[in-house]
Design a protein around this motif. Structure first.
Motif, PDB file in Angstrom:
ATOM      1  N   ASN A 209       0.800  -1.227   0.000  1.00 58.92           N
ATOM      2  CA  ASN A 209       0.000   0.000   0.000  1.00 58.92           C
ATOM      3  C   ASN A 209       0.835   1.279   0.000  1.00 58.92           C
ATOM      4  O   ASN A 209       0.316   2.365   0.211  1.00 58.92           O
ATOM      5  N   ARG A 210       2.123   1.170  -0.217  1.00 58.39           N
ATOM      6  CA  ARG A 210       2.993   2.323  -0.025  1.00 58.39           C
ATOM      7  C   ARG A 210       2.804   3.408  -1.074  1.00 58.39           C
ATOM      8  O   ARG A 210       2.753   4.575  -0.768  1.00 58.39           O
ATOM      9  N   ASP A 211       2.755   3.022  -2.351  1.00 58.46           N
ATOM     10  CA  ASP A 211       2.686   4.033  -3.400  1.00 58.46           C
ATOM     11  C   ASP A 211       2.136   3.397  -4.668  1.00 58.46           C
ATOM     12  O   ASP A 211       1.818   2.209  -4.710  1.00 58.46           O
ATOM     13  N   LEU A 212       2.025   4.223  -5.715  1.00 59.76           N
ATOM     14  CA  LEU A 212       1.471   3.729  -6.975  1.00 59.76           C
ATOM     15  C   LEU A 212       2.340   2.645  -7.593  1.00 59.76           C
ATOM     16  O   LEU A 212       1.837   1.718  -8.225  1.00 59.76           O
ATOM     17  N   ALA A 213       3.664   2.773  -7.439  1.00 63.35           N
ATOM     18  CA  ALA A 213       4.564   1.754  -8.002  1.00 63.35           C
ATOM     19  C   ALA A 213       4.296   0.395  -7.362  1.00 63.35           C
ATOM     20  O   ALA A 213       4.254  -0.635  -8.042  1.00 63.35           O
ATOM     21  N   ALA A 214       4.104   0.397  -6.038  1.00 63.01           N
ATOM     22  CA  ALA A 214       3.820  -0.858  -5.341  1.00 63.01           C
ATOM     23  C   ALA A 214       2.479  -1.431  -5.780  1.00 63.01           C
ATOM     24  O   ALA A 214       2.339  -2.644  -5.967  1.00 63.01           O
ATOM     25  N   LYS A 215       1.481  -0.561  -5.950  1.00 58.18           N
ATOM     26  CA  LYS A 215       0.169  -1.031  -6.411  1.00 58.18           C
ATOM     27  C   LYS A 215       0.260  -1.614  -7.809  1.00 58.18           C
ATOM     28  O   LYS A 215      -0.417  -2.596  -8.142  1.00 58.18           O
ATOM     29  N   SER A 216       1.102  -1.033  -8.657  1.00 57.58           N
ATOM     30  CA  SER A 216       1.291  -1.559 -10.006  1.00 57.58           C
ATOM     31  C   SER A 216       1.891  -2.959  -9.959  1.00 57.58           C
ATOM     32  O   SER A 216       1.456  -3.871 -10.674  1.00 57.58           O
ATOM     33  N   VAL A 217       2.889  -3.137  -9.091  1.00 57.23           N
ATOM     34  CA  VAL A 217       3.518  -4.454  -8.949  1.00 57.23           C
ATOM     35  C   VAL A 217       2.513  -5.470  -8.437  1.00 57.23           C
ATOM     36  O   VAL A 217       2.397  -6.576  -8.973  1.00 57.23           O
ATOM     37  N   ILE A 218       1.764  -5.094  -7.400  1.00 53.06           N
ATOM     38  CA  ILE A 218       0.841  -6.067  -6.819  1.00 53.06           C
ATOM     39  C   ILE A 218      -0.266  -6.427  -7.796  1.00 53.06           C
ATOM     40  O   ILE A 218      -0.681  -7.585  -7.891  1.00 53.06           O
ATOM     41  N   ASN A 219      -0.744  -5.459  -8.584  1.00 55.27           N
ATOM     42  CA  ASN A 219      -1.790  -5.773  -9.558  1.00 55.27           C
ATOM     43  C   ASN A 219      -1.285  -6.725 -10.634  1.00 55.27           C
ATOM     44  O   ASN A 219      -2.009  -7.641 -11.050  1.00 55.27           O
ATOM     45  N   ARG A 220      -0.052  -6.534 -11.068  1.00 57.77           N
ATOM     46  CA  ARG A 220       0.520  -7.473 -12.053  1.00 57.77           C
ATOM     47  C   ARG A 220       0.669  -8.862 -11.448  1.00 57.77           C
ATOM     48  O   ARG A 220       0.403  -9.868 -12.110  1.00 57.77           O
ATOM     49  N   GLU A 221       1.086  -8.912 -10.195  1.00 64.34           N
ATOM     50  CA  GLU A 221       1.275 -10.206  -9.556  1.00 64.34           C
ATOM     51  C   GLU A 221      -0.061 -10.889  -9.251  1.00 64.34           C
ATOM     52  O   GLU A 221      -0.163 -12.120  -9.334  1.00 64.34           O
ATOM     53  N   VAL A 222      -1.071 -10.109  -8.906  1.00 63.89           N
ATOM     54  CA  VAL A 222      -2.406 -10.681  -8.692  1.00 63.89           C
ATOM     55  C   VAL A 222      -2.927 -11.297  -9.981  1.00 63.89           C
ATOM     56  O   VAL A 222      -3.479 -12.411  -9.985  1.00 63.89           O
ATOM     57  N   LEU A 223      -2.762 -10.588 -11.078  1.00 64.46           N
ATOM     58  CA  LEU A 223      -3.196 -11.106 -12.374  1.00 64.46           C
ATOM     59  C   LEU A 223      -2.433 -12.382 -12.725  1.00 64.46           C
ATOM     60  O   LEU A 223      -3.019 -13.374 -13.175  1.00 64.46           O
ATOM     61  N   ARG A 224      -1.135 -12.371 -12.468  1.00 61.49           N
ATOM     62  CA  ARG A 224      -0.316 -13.564 -12.717  1.00 61.49           C
ATOM     63  C   ARG A 224      -0.754 -14.730 -11.833  1.00 61.49           C
ATOM     64  O   ARG A 224      -0.851 -15.875 -12.290  1.00 61.49           O
ATOM     65  N   ALA A 225      -1.061 -14.443 -10.557  1.00 56.29           N
ATOM     66  CA  ALA A 225      -1.502 -15.494  -9.639  1.00 56.29           C
ATOM     67  C   ALA A 225      -2.782 -16.153 -10.137  1.00 56.29           C
ATOM     68  O   ALA A 225      -2.932 -17.380 -10.064  1.00 56.29           O
ATOM     69  N   CYS A 226      -3.700 -15.338 -10.643  1.00 51.12           N
ATOM     70  CA  CYS A 226      -4.943 -15.890 -11.189  1.00 51.12           C
ATOM     71  C   CYS A 226      -4.662 -16.764 -12.400  1.00 51.12           C
ATOM     72  O   CYS A 226      -5.110 -17.918 -12.482  1.00 51.12           O
ATOM     73  N   ARG A 227      -3.935 -16.231 -13.342  1.00 56.28           N
ATOM     74  CA  ARG A 227      -3.696 -16.948 -14.596  1.00 56.28           C
ATOM     75  C   ARG A 227      -2.940 -18.249 -14.383  1.00 56.28           C
ATOM     76  O   ARG A 227      -3.238 -19.256 -15.023  1.00 56.28           O
ATOM     77  N   GLU A 228      -1.955 -18.238 -13.481  1.00 52.34           N
ATOM     78  CA  GLU A 228      -1.159 -19.450 -13.255  1.00 52.34           C
ATOM     79  C   GLU A 228      -1.933 -20.522 -12.495  1.00 52.34           C
ATOM     80  O   GLU A 228      -1.483 -21.654 -12.394  1.00 52.34           O
ATOM     81  N   ASN A 229      -3.084 -20.142 -11.950  1.00 43.62           N
ATOM     82  CA  ASN A 229      -3.926 -21.125 -11.266  1.00 43.62           C
ATOM     83  C   ASN A 229      -5.246 -21.359 -11.989  1.00 43.62           C
ATOM     84  O   ASN A 229      -6.206 -21.860 -11.404  1.00 43.62           O
TER      85      ASN A 229
END
Length: 251
Positions: A209-229
């Motif tokens: 939750n620190r900044d927009l850069a962190a939110k960008s990383v987490i959103n990419r990783e969330v999308l990856r987590a969904c797709r890989e499962n």
């Protein structure tokens, strides 16, 4: 008192400013059988001295190099001997001395793989006041495609369920907990019940939750987590959660 052993795992690194409160909240739990496992990444501040002085009787403190928070969680899981396991970060603390007693009662009543509780957020300026409540009641496995997960610090699972699902993936920078939840509730279809209590008070300003850069990383990783499962999602679906999250500040 229900005969049920808990393992509470706290990963930490240079947490001297906050970990005393975490340790105290575990030590104060009224549930009898609790092992507190503190996995330290080799802190260079006063963390070790604070843990050794304040850890709950029977707890374990392990200090040494690791590959980050999720690696520390995995090492703690390998040491856990309780029937019920949860993660409590070093800047968070239990909201009530009866917190684990509530969870034990929920497991005894419902016999599920997991109990999902709520988390309250506080600021360092007003630690006595919660300004946001993360409610896990809205969680359904189908909502993971839309970026919604239960509050991870409020999630307790049986050790057997953890063994089925596996460890946290260390190739995720921020969202390994999200990937774990997708794997647990979609791939392994764990059963769960919601306990409508604030189990943990969580200090605002975590990595995700620190900044927009962190939110960008987490959103990419969330999308990856969904797709890989095997869960269909896209960037717009993930981003749609933010307007709704604003409601958590006003309820």
């Amino acid at each position: 008192m229900l005969a049920m052993k808990f393992s509470v795992i706290t990963p930490c690194y240079n947490a001297g400013a906050t970990i005393a409160r975490t340790l105290q909240s575990v030590a104060a739990q009224t549930h009898d059988d609790v092992e507190h496992i503190v996995m330290d990444g080799g802190s260079t501040d006063e963390t070790a001295a604070i843990v050794e002085a304040r850890i709950r009787v029977g707890g374990r403190f392990v200090s040494g190099p690791d590959q980050g928070m999720y690696d520390a969680m995995n090492k703690g899981l390998a040491l856990a001997s309780g029937e019920i396991v949860g993660i409590l970060n070093a800047d968070d603390h239990f909201a009530d001395p009866d917190a684990l007693a509530w969870v034990a009662e929920a497991f005894a009543t419902h016999g599920t793989d997991a109990v999902l509780c709520d988390v309250g957020f506080f600021s360092t300026r007003r630690p006595d006041r919660l300004f946001r409540r993360y409610r896990s009641v809205t969680f359904r496995p189908g909502r993971l495609a839309w970026g919604w997960m239960p509050a991870h610090p409020g999630m307790y699972m049986t050790r057997e369920a953890y063994l089925r699902v596996g460890t946290y993936r260390t190739d995720f920078r921020i969202a390994a907990d999200y990937e774990f939840v997708v794997r647990a509730f979609v791939k392994h279809r764990l059963s769960f019940v919601h306990l409508p209590r604030v189990l943990v008070r969580m200090q605002a300003g975590g990595v995700s939750n620190r900044d927009l850069a962190a939110k960008s990383v987490i959103n990419r990783e969330v999308l990856r987590a969904c797709r890989e499962n095997g869960v269909y999602s896209n960037a717009w679906m993930i981003a749609s959660k933010y307007p709704l999250k604003l409601l958590e500040y006003f309820r």
